[in-house]
Structure formats: C-alpha cells, structure tokens
Write an enzyme that holds these catalytic residues in place. Structure first.
Site, mmCIF file in Angstrom:
data_model
loop_
_atom_site.group_PDB
_atom_site.id
_atom_site.type_symbol
_atom_site.label_atom_id
_atom_site.label_comp_id
_atom_site.label_asym_id
_atom_site.label_seq_id
_atom_site.Cartn_x
_atom_site.Cartn_y
_atom_site.Cartn_z
ATOM 1 N N ASN A 9 41.260 33.009 42.529
ATOM 2 C CA ASN A 9 42.608 33.551 42.688
ATOM 3 C C ASN A 9 42.954 33.510 44.178
ATOM 4 O O ASN A 9 42.523 34.354 44.945
ATOM 5 C CB ASN A 9 42.631 34.999 42.158
ATOM 6 C CG ASN A 9 43.951 35.700 42.438
ATOM 7 O OD1 ASN A 9 44.947 35.064 42.791
ATOM 8 N ND2 ASN A 9 43.971 37.016 42.279
ATOM 9 N N LYS A 11 45.640 34.161 45.564
ATOM 10 C CA LYS A 11 46.666 35.145 45.946
ATOM 11 C C LYS A 11 47.736 34.426 46.796
ATOM 12 O O LYS A 11 47.968 33.238 46.594
ATOM 13 C CB LYS A 11 46.038 36.337 46.663
ATOM 14 C CG LYS A 11 44.896 36.963 45.833
ATOM 15 C CD LYS A 11 44.477 38.307 46.310
ATOM 16 C CE LYS A 11 43.371 38.846 45.394
ATOM 17 N NZ LYS A 11 42.978 40.213 45.715
ATOM 18 N N HIS A 88 47.593 41.694 37.218
ATOM 19 C CA HIS A 88 46.748 41.954 38.389
ATOM 20 C C HIS A 88 47.217 43.258 39.045
ATOM 21 O O HIS A 88 48.412 43.534 39.102
ATOM 22 C CB HIS A 88 46.827 40.786 39.377
ATOM 23 C CG HIS A 88 45.769 40.865 40.436
ATOM 24 N ND1 HIS A 88 45.858 41.741 41.492
ATOM 25 C CD2 HIS A 88 44.586 40.222 40.571
ATOM 26 C CE1 HIS A 88 44.761 41.619 42.232
ATOM 27 N NE2 HIS A 88 43.976 40.705 41.698
ATOM 28 N N GLU A 90 47.602 44.045 41.987
ATOM 29 C CA GLU A 90 48.556 43.852 43.091
ATOM 30 C C GLU A 90 49.976 43.666 42.560
ATOM 31 O O GLU A 90 50.951 43.957 43.251
ATOM 32 C CB GLU A 90 48.095 42.670 43.962
ATOM 33 C CG GLU A 90 46.893 43.080 44.808
ATOM 34 C CD GLU A 90 45.961 41.950 45.177
ATOM 35 O OE1 GLU A 90 46.319 40.775 45.028
ATOM 36 O OE2 GLU A 90 44.827 42.269 45.612
ATOM 37 N N GLU A 152 38.600 44.712 37.033
ATOM 38 C CA GLU A 152 38.650 44.753 38.498
ATOM 39 C C GLU A 152 38.919 46.181 38.959
ATOM 40 O O GLU A 152 40.074 46.622 38.980
ATOM 41 C CB GLU A 152 39.775 43.855 39.025
ATOM 42 C CG GLU A 152 39.633 42.398 38.678
ATOM 43 C CD GLU A 152 40.410 41.512 39.642
ATOM 44 O OE1 GLU A 152 39.800 40.636 40.245
ATOM 45 O OE2 GLU A 152 41.631 41.720 39.807
ATOM 46 N N GLY A 161 39.429 47.238 51.260
ATOM 47 C CA GLY A 161 38.735 47.549 52.503
ATOM 48 C C GLY A 161 37.631 48.589 52.407
ATOM 49 O O GLY A 161 37.141 49.063 53.425
ATOM 50 N N SER A 198 35.461 41.732 45.236
ATOM 51 C CA SER A 198 34.506 41.436 46.322
ATOM 52 C C SER A 198 33.376 40.505 45.913
ATOM 53 O O SER A 198 32.297 40.541 46.514
ATOM 54 C CB SER A 198 33.921 42.730 46.914
ATOM 55 O OG SER A 198 34.939 43.495 47.514
ATOM 56 N N GLY A 219 38.711 36.505 44.603
ATOM 57 C CA GLY A 219 39.898 36.474 45.453
ATOM 58 C C GLY A 219 39.590 35.860 46.810
ATOM 59 O O GLY A 219 39.533 34.634 46.957
HETATM 60 P P1 PGA Z 1 38.576 39.873 46.000
HETATM 61 O O1 PGA Z 1 39.829 39.857 44.993
HETATM 62 O O2 PGA Z 1 37.568 38.908 45.478
HETATM 63 O O3 PGA Z 1 39.161 39.477 47.308
HETATM 64 O O4 PGA Z 1 38.043 41.277 45.987
HETATM 65 C C1 PGA Z 1 39.649 39.825 43.603
HETATM 66 C C2 PGA Z 1 41.001 39.953 42.944
HETATM 67 O O5 PGA Z 1 41.808 40.783 43.382
HETATM 68 O O6 PGA Z 1 41.292 39.213 41.984
#
Ligand code: PGA
Length: 242
Positions: A9, A11, A88, A90, A152, A161, A198, A219
C-alpha cells in the site's frame, strides 16, 4: 502449502518516474501492488507479463455519479485493478467513512470483479474483539467469491509513530477471532485474514510465521522494492510446514 498474500500500500507516495524500476525489481514475485489511483494505467502496462497483481487504495460506494474527486470501482477495475483496499483507517479518520459506507464499497468492488481488502482494527486502548466484530457485522449481506480482511491496529501503523506492534501471539488470537466471525457470516465465501502495521523485512517472519496470518498489508516499507523482496522471502520461509 497456501501462498500468503502480500499487499503493498503505497498510500499517497511514489511517482510515475519510479514505477518502472520498482516493477522490474519485483516482476517475478506474486505481490499485490496498490499505487495511487492516477498511476493505475501506467502500472497495469508495466505489470503486464509479470507475476505482480494490481490493486487500488480505495473506491467509492456508489457505482457512478456526482462525487467530485472520487473514483468508481468499475473504473479502477477497467484500468486493471484486481484488488481494492476499502475502509483503511486513514480513510475512516480523514474522510469520515462509516462502516455502512465501507460495507457498500466492498460489495460494489466485488460486484465489478475485484477482491476487496477490508481493513479493520482498534484504536489504542479499545477492546479489539468488540471493535473488529462491529466493523464486520454488516458483511452478512456481502455477495461475491472472495474477501480479504486486513487487521490493522491503528496504533501499530508506522505513521502513528508509536514504534510498537502487537506480538505474534496477539495477532494470532485476533485473526482466529476474525476467522470465526467470517466463517459464521460468510460460510460460502473464500476469506483470508492478513495483518498490517509496521511490517518490514526484518519482522515479517515473526508475523507470517503464525498459521492464522494469511498475509500482510505493508505501508511505509512497501515503497522500497528491496523490503518487498525481503518480506516475500520471509513469507516463503514461513509457509514451509504450515
Ligand atoms: P505501515 O502501514 O506498514 O506503514 O505501518 C500499513 C497500513 O497502514 O496499511
């Protein structure tokens, strides 16, 4: 041995200029790559005759209409996407998307011929099982052949973070809970449960080593093709004996 699903992904990152090198580096691997929507046609062309599959990061819940700036499921499918991420965190947070809206997206994506990757997960401190059950409850109306659920936890996504992740045992427990829900609500549909938050080459084996983890949604690390190679290698290692 069942292949684990590895989804990149991007993003709101990446560029047209970097796509060819990225595809070339990963061409032999059965990964799903989800670049930003404007890159879908270019990516589809570059991925032709490779092992890669194309995915999109979102689609609208309505088939078409007056939704400025949104993208329809049928259009991204026409551009070559076989998968689409829906719900997602976000988008839930940044675009105020409700569960009902997301379930409609999943249904529509499936109706046009794509596999939806529906994201669920709790905020820090929330009851994981209760949150996930609520985010899946409207799926009883889902019609289609296949559905992927991505677990997730919001606090484990690298952009949050915290630098923390659930333990493999915690991931296993919630994945088994999700699988029980899916078996009950969608007994005739092929479902899988992948983990996101992560994931990188260095920790992929710990997570993918759990049999209940059918794959990963990656991500930040997915922007680096070397990381994707490492995650794929971990998935092969993890699959042995599962
Ligand atoms: P990340 O994102 O691997 O940067 O933690 C995963 C995601 O939000 O799909």
């Amino acid at each position: 041995m069942v292949n684990k699903l590895i989804v990149a992904n991007w993003k709101m990152n990446g560029s047209a200029a970097g796509l060819a090198d990225y595809v070339r580096a990963l061409a032999d691997l059965p990964l799903v790559i989800c670049p930003p929507a404007p890159l879908l046609p270019l990516a589809a062309g570059l991925m032709k005759d490779t092992a890669l599959k194309l995915g999109a990061q979102d689609c609208h819940a309505e088939p078409a209409g007056a939704f400025t700036g949104d993208v329809s499921a049928s259009l991204i499918h026409e551009l070559g996407a076989q998968y689409v991420i829906v719900g997602h965190s976000e988008r839930r947070r940044g675009h105020g998307e409700s569960d009902a809206f997301i379930w409609r997206k999943a249904g529509l994506a499936s109706a046009v011929g794509m596999v939806p990757i529906l994201c669920v997960g709790e905020r820090e401190g929330e009851d994981t099982a209760a949150v996930v059950a609520a985010q899946l409850q409207g799926l009883s109306a889902f019609e289609g052949k296949e559905l992927v659920v991505a677990y997730e936890p919001l606090w484990a996504i690298s952009a949050a973070g915290t630098g923390r992740m659930p333990t493999p045992a915690e991931v296993k427990e919630i994945h088994l809970t999700i699988k029980v829900i899916l078996e009950k609500t969608l007994p005739n549909i092929r479902t899988s449960v992948i983990y996101g938050g992560s994931v990188k080459a260095e920790n992929a084996l710990f997570i993918l080593g759990e049999k209940a983890v059918d794959g990963v949604l990656v991500g930040a690390a997915s922007l680096d093709s070397a990381q994707m190679v490492g995650i794929y290698q971990a998935s092969i290692e993890a699959q042995v004996g599962q």
